[in-house]
Scaffold this active site. Structure first.
Site, short mmCIF file in Angstrom:
data_model
loop_
_atom_site.label_atom_id
_atom_site.label_comp_id
_atom_site.label_asym_id
_atom_site.label_seq_id
_atom_site.Cartn_x
_atom_site.Cartn_y
_atom_site.Cartn_z
N HIS A 48 0.86 -1.18 0.00
CA HIS A 48 0.00 0.00 0.00
C HIS A 48 0.89 1.23 0.00
O HIS A 48 1.56 1.51 0.99
CB HIS A 48 -0.90 -0.01 1.24
CG HIS A 48 -1.86 1.14 1.31
ND1 HIS A 48 -2.73 1.31 2.37
CD2 HIS A 48 -2.10 2.19 0.48
CE1 HIS A 48 -3.44 2.40 2.18
NE2 HIS A 48 -3.07 2.95 1.04
N GLU A 75 -2.16 -1.60 -3.50
CA GLU A 75 -3.24 -0.88 -2.83
C GLU A 75 -2.99 0.62 -2.93
O GLU A 75 -1.87 1.08 -2.71
CB GLU A 75 -3.33 -1.28 -1.35
CG GLU A 75 -3.75 -2.72 -1.13
CD GLU A 75 -3.91 -3.07 0.33
OE1 GLU A 75 -4.58 -4.07 0.62
OE2 GLU A 75 -3.36 -2.35 1.20
N HIS A 196 -7.88 -8.04 6.48
CA HIS A 196 -7.73 -6.98 7.48
C HIS A 196 -7.93 -7.54 8.88
O HIS A 196 -8.99 -8.06 9.21
CB HIS A 196 -8.71 -5.81 7.27
CG HIS A 196 -8.25 -4.56 8.00
ND1 HIS A 196 -7.26 -3.75 7.50
CD2 HIS A 196 -8.59 -4.03 9.19
CE1 HIS A 196 -7.04 -2.75 8.34
NE2 HIS A 196 -7.83 -2.91 9.38
#
Length: 247
Positions: A48, A75, A196
């Site tokens: 990310h 991401e 997550h």
């Protein structure tokens, strides 16, 4: 990403970079972690690149693009800066995520239903570079249906509420929410991933949900790697999810 006949493990290496950035050193190297993860059975590597650059840096992404033997899941927030960078590197997979500067980690799913035109434009633009675009959303039928409408071929269901649940009834409720989201997403013709907050003590119930294509896991792997090494941490997780998915 073609739907696999077995559950896949995407390894997020952001927090290897977090440890490096804490002291501004050149180590530990997230690229080395990615290569170790691949050797240990990772099916893909997730990074990310945040607007605030708190962990992964552009250089990391560019190096990974050149050396990965599996595939990169990039991401990113829905910003012009990130769109332009994605067009430059052309990753195999892109996951659009919500992003705010003050959060410790991504706190919720992308509100696709509330900004369909913006997300549709992003999906169309990124699809033109050959990337498969997924949307990181809550396990909510409204958001899943909106994801289908904007043309995303894949979604990643946010499992944070399940991971944060404390009582057995809360855990059961949140697990059902994820399972229902998976079923609804599949019914919409979407590839369904999840992630997550998943770790070694809560991942099996999610991995056992039929139809999940891939689980993306990071923090728990990096934490466990402090004690057993990164390859062992990844291998143990891969063994857990494959066993759970078979039952």
């Amino acid at each position: 990403m073609t739907i696999s006949n077995r559950i896949l493990l995407g390894v997020n290496i952001d927090h290897v970079a977090t440890l490096r950035q804490a002291r501004g050193t050149r180590y530990p190297d997230p690229v080395k972690a990615a290569l170790d993860a691949e050797e240990a059975g990772a099916d893909g590597i997730t990074v990310h690149l945040r607007e605030d650059r708190r962990h992964i840096q552009e250089r990391d992404v560019l190096l990974l693009k050149d050396v990965l033997q599996t595939r990169m899941n990039f991401e990113m927030g829905v910003t012009e800066e990130m769109m332009a960078f994605a067009e430059r590197i052309r990753p195999a997979h892109i996951c659009l995520v919500p992003e705010t500067r003050q959060e410790l980690t991504t706190e919720g799913g992308l509100d696709v239903a509330g900004q369909e035109e913006r997300i549709r434009a992003a999906v169309e633009r990124l699809s033109k570079i050959g990337s498969e675009v997924s949307l990181f959303i809550d396990a909510d039928e409204r958001q899943i249906a909106a994801s289908k409408r904007v043309g995303a071929p894949a979604i990643e269901l946010h499992t944070g509420r399940y991971a944060d649940a404390e009582t057995p009834s809360e855990v059961a409720e949140e697990l059902k929410r994820v399972a229902d989201g998976v079923a609804f997403g599949l019914a919409q013709g979407l590839i369904v991933n999840a992630g997550h907050g998943l770790h070694y003590h809560n991942v099996e119930a999610v991995a056992a949900i039929k139809g999940i294509n891939e689980l993306n896991i990071g923090h728990a792997l990096v934490a466990h790697a402090l004690f057993v090494g990164f390859k062992s941490a990844v291998s143990e997780m891969k063994t857990l999810i494959l066993a759970a998915a078979r039952h």
